[in-house]
Write an enzyme that holds these catalytic residues in place. Structure first.
Site, PDB file in Angstrom:
ATOM      1  N   TYR A   5     -15.518  -2.391   7.464  1.00 20.04           N
ATOM      2  CA  TYR A   5     -13.964  -1.803   7.317  1.00 20.04           C
ATOM      3  C   TYR A   5     -13.775  -2.431   9.214  1.00 20.04           C
ATOM      4  CZ  TYR A   5     -10.082   1.648   8.246  1.00 20.04           C
ATOM      5  OH  TYR A   5      -8.730   2.112   8.065  1.00 20.04           O
TER       6      TYR A   5
ATOM      7  N   GLY B  73      -0.657   5.025  -1.313  1.00 17.69           N
ATOM      8  CA  GLY B  73      -1.624   5.105  -0.604  1.00 17.69           C
ATOM      9  C   GLY B  73      -1.000   6.418   0.491  1.00 17.69           C
TER      10      GLY B  73
ATOM     11  N   GLY C  77       0.629  -1.332   0.106  1.00 13.26           N
ATOM     12  CA  GLY C  77      -0.152  -0.161   0.039  1.00 13.26           C
ATOM     13  C   GLY C  77       1.218   1.487   0.370  1.00 13.26           C
TER      14      GLY C  77
ATOM     15  N   LYS D  48     -11.007  -4.542  11.028  1.00  8.57           N
ATOM     16  CA  LYS D  48     -10.053  -4.278  11.870  1.00  8.57           C
ATOM     17  C   LYS D  48      -9.701  -5.122  13.414  1.00  8.57           C
ATOM     18  CE  LYS D  48      -7.965  -1.949   9.125  1.00  8.57           C
ATOM     19  NZ  LYS D  48      -6.416  -1.840   8.838  1.00  8.57           N
TER      20      LYS D  48
ATOM     21  N   ASP E  93      -0.258  -8.449  -5.503  1.00  8.58           N
ATOM     22  CA  ASP E  93      -1.795  -7.949  -4.417  1.00  8.58           C
ATOM     23  C   ASP E  93      -1.936  -8.776  -3.289  1.00  8.58           C
ATOM     24  OD1 ASP E  93      -3.907  -8.628  -4.261  1.00  8.58           O
ATOM     25  OD2 ASP E  93      -4.554  -8.795  -6.498  1.00  8.58           O
ATOM     26  N   ILE E  94      -1.513  -8.462  -2.343  1.00  8.63           N
ATOM     27  CA  ILE E  94      -1.608  -9.320  -0.842  1.00  8.63           C
ATOM     28  C   ILE E  94      -3.007 -10.361  -1.273  1.00  8.63           C
ATOM     29  CG2 ILE E  94      -0.664  -7.303   0.329  1.00  8.63           C
ATOM     30  CD1 ILE E  94      -3.126  -6.794   1.729  1.00  8.63           C
TER      31      ILE E  94
ATOM     32  N   ILE F 113      -6.421  10.845   9.363  1.00 11.92           N
ATOM     33  CA  ILE F 113      -5.017  11.435   9.565  1.00 11.92           C
ATOM     34  C   ILE F 113      -5.224  12.693   8.263  1.00 11.92           C
ATOM     35  CG2 ILE F 113      -2.088  11.007   8.609  1.00 11.92           C
ATOM     36  CD1 ILE F 113      -3.353   9.405  11.515  1.00 11.92           C
TER      37      ILE F 113
END
Ligand code: AKB
Length: 325
Positions: free
Chosen positions: A148, A16, A13, A152, A58-59, A178
């Site tokens: 999401y 990002g 990532g 997490k 691509d994870i 952030i």
């Protein structure tokens, strides 16, 4: 005396919002060639491309990750790939696939190859409407209502499991929203706190998708980078927590942020058109108790609303001026 092996770091990532600036910071610290930036399909910036190695992976496809890990003899991973809260509601299955199946691939490869250390970020999205919203404790109710958030919480638990069960050194923090001037965030609920600066500088007006009195925990990028590097450098024997550190810096409403921006751009006007993202914001805390991070690894933020706003307007103003020249 045996020579200490240089760290070989992989960042997923890396294109990002956090990944891009984290790559620059880690390259400064550990050397350009020792930090391998990776992304899935977005074209990396020239800064990222010209400062060190970049690869597409691509994870969710284990073999693409393993190939690069073997090629560069990686021993440390920062797994910054994620689908955030808003896109996660639009595409819940993809959110699960990237955030959980992708994470599982990273942890499994790291376990098999006996890697040194892994960073797995969590978020304030791990909390939900049943969590106390003021000064949210470290240990509390984790019943998020977004996909999401679900990923997490599961990600924190899975990472802690690998830490305890397989002695894999995995660490992570619960990031607030952030705010940064280099790379735009994409697909999150807290994105308004960045978009407002771009619109204030470019057009002197912004229509916000959450209400004026919406308060969320936020953090400026220099503090985010400091927290990420510091938790990864912390003495393992002093850590009681591993993958779920609460992290705080500042909390403000959109109205307060608008007033602060107006001190620098008096003509700026913000109006409000709340949409489905309001409900996500309302399910998250307003402020966070980060005493565990302060105690266990000395976390202390440097920026507040005033200093962050001044710096953002200066840095972003300069950057946007260069783009339009
Ligand atoms: C989001 O808004 O989805 C993210 C987060 C708080 O994790 N910025």
């Amino acid at each position: 005396m045996a020579q200490k092996k240089t760290k070989k770091i992989l960042i997923t990532g890396a294109v990002g919002q956090i990944g891009s600036e984290l790559t620059t910071e880690l390259r400064k610290k550990y050397g350009n060639d020792n930090v391998i930036a990776t992304g899935r399909k977005t074209q990396p910036s020239d800064t990222l491309l010209n400062s060190g190695p970049f690869e597409f992976i691509d994870i969710t496809k284990r073999e693409t990750v393993e190939k690069i890990i073997d090629q560069y003899d990686i021993d440390t991973i920062y797994n910054m790939s994620a689908i955030l809260s808003v896109v996660g509601e639009q595409k819940p299955m993809i959110c699960w696939d990237v955030n959980i199946n992708g994470l599982y691939n990273i942890l499994e490869i790291a376990r098999e190859k006996e890697m040194t250390r892994i960073f797995v970020p969590s978020s304030i999205a791990a909390f939900g409407p049943e969590t106390p919203r003021e000064n949210t404790p470290q240990e509390t109710v984790l019943k998020p209502k977004t996909m999401y958030g679900v990923t997490k919480v599961a990600g924190e638990l899975l990472s802690d499991y690998y830490c305890k069960r397989f002695n894999l050194d995995v660490r992570g923090v619960r990031y607030p929203g952030i705010i940064s001037s280099e790379t735009l965030p994409g697909g999150g609920t807290t994105d308004y706190a960045v978009a407002i600066f771009y619109e204030a500088i470019k057009n002197k007006k912004y229509t916000c998708f959450v209400k004026k009195d919406t308060v969320l925990p936020m953090m400026y990028m220099p503090d985010c980078l400091k927290a990420t590097l510091d938790v990864m450098e912390a003495d393992f024997s002093k850590l009681k927590h591993h993958c779920d550190f609460n992290l705080a810096s500042m909390s403000f409403s959109v109205g307060e942020l608008t007033a602060e921006i107006q001190k620098h751009i008096p003509e700026f006007k913000c109006d409000y058109k709340p949409d489905f993202r309001q409900a996500i914001a309302d399910s998250w805390p307003k402020s966070i108790d980060d005493s565990a991070a302060r105690k266990e690894w000395g976390w202390k933020p440097s920026y507040n609303l005033q200093t962050m706003t001044k710096d953002m307007i200066e840095k972003l103003g300069e950057r946007l001026q260069k783009v339009t020249l």
